[in-house]
Design an enzyme around this catalytic site. Structure first.
Site, PDB file in Angstrom:
ATOM      1  N   ASP A  17       0.884  -1.159   0.000  1.00  0.00           N
ATOM      2  CA  ASP A  17       0.000   0.000   0.000  1.00  0.00           C
ATOM      3  C   ASP A  17       0.927   1.215   0.000  1.00  0.00           C
ATOM      4  O   ASP A  17       1.419   1.620   1.051  1.00  0.00           O
ATOM      5  CB  ASP A  17      -0.901  -0.010   1.229  1.00  0.00           C
ATOM      6  N   GLU A  76      -1.489  -1.377  -4.424  1.00  0.00           N
ATOM      7  CA  GLU A  76      -2.732  -0.615  -4.487  1.00  0.00           C
ATOM      8  C   GLU A  76      -2.511   0.557  -5.424  1.00  0.00           C
ATOM      9  O   GLU A  76      -1.531   1.300  -5.290  1.00  0.00           O
ATOM     10  CB  GLU A  76      -3.142  -0.118  -3.102  1.00  0.00           C
ATOM     11  N   ASP A 149      -2.067   0.725   8.078  1.00  0.00           N
ATOM     12  CA  ASP A 149      -1.441   0.705   6.757  1.00  0.00           C
ATOM     13  C   ASP A 149      -0.819  -0.666   6.506  1.00  0.00           C
ATOM     14  O   ASP A 149      -0.759  -1.131   5.374  1.00  0.00           O
ATOM     15  CB  ASP A 149      -0.364   1.794   6.661  1.00  0.00           C
TER      16      ASP A 149
END
Length: 188
Positions: A17, A76, A149
């Protein structure tokens, strides 16, 4: 290519991410029909100039690739928002992670935030907390990290696994009852 022999029936997926303030990552291993988490974490990059942050993202991604030897890397994709400058910065962070994986000849795939959430929770509008809760259940995580996260990175890896295997029924109109009966390990 990974240095592991392809005779093994296992696969390692690194999920990232990307972000310029915090980068989350998660690594899963699939061995036969067993799915397990190898690692997850986040890198805090609040200090330093923008170029230094990009360098740290590249170095950390490269270090993860060298340590865990993933077969594939999933990222992502930057979401479309109103702030163009934020989107550009996220795109650069993603590009640096992609470059690190490609530098080691690891194939990359990217997924939208909505696709990732839908793959994990069944809803593309799920919150970070809902995604983390499902990951905790699916991967038997005892304690969630302080910064979600890390679970976001783990969700990217698991989404990639689901999208590249026949684990989840796709396009099925049979409903939740069928899904639950076919996936009892994903329901608490």
């Amino acid at each position: 290519m990974s240095t592991r022999s392809k005779n093994f029936k296992e696969k390692i997926i690194l999920g990232i991410d990307p972000g310029t303030n915090v980068m989350g990552y998660g690594i899963i291993m699939i061995s036969g029909s067993t799915l397990s988490m190898l690692s997850m974490g986040s890198i805090q990059m609040k200090d330093g100039d923008y170029a230094d942050k990009l360098k740290r993202i590249f170095e950390k991604t490269l270090a993860l690739v060298d340590e865990f030897l993933p077969d594939e890397v999933a990222l992502e994709a930057p979401f479309y928002g109103k702030n163009i400058q934020s989107m550009l910065k996220l795109g650069r962070a993603q590009g640096v992670s992609m470059a690190a994986a490609l530098y080691r000849n690891i194939p990359i795939t990217e997924y939208s935030p909505r696709k990732i959430k839908q793959s994990i929770t069944g809803s593309g509008a799920a919150s970070k907390e809902q995604v983390a809760g499902m990951l905790q259940s699916i991967l038997k995580i005892e304690q969630l990290p302080k910064h979600l996260d890390a679970t976001d990175g783990l969700a990217v890896a698991l989404c990639h696994y689901y999208q590249t295997t026949n684990v989840l029924p796709t396009g099925s109109k049979k409903g939740w009852a069928t899904f639950i009966s076919q996936n009892p390990d994903r329901v608490k």
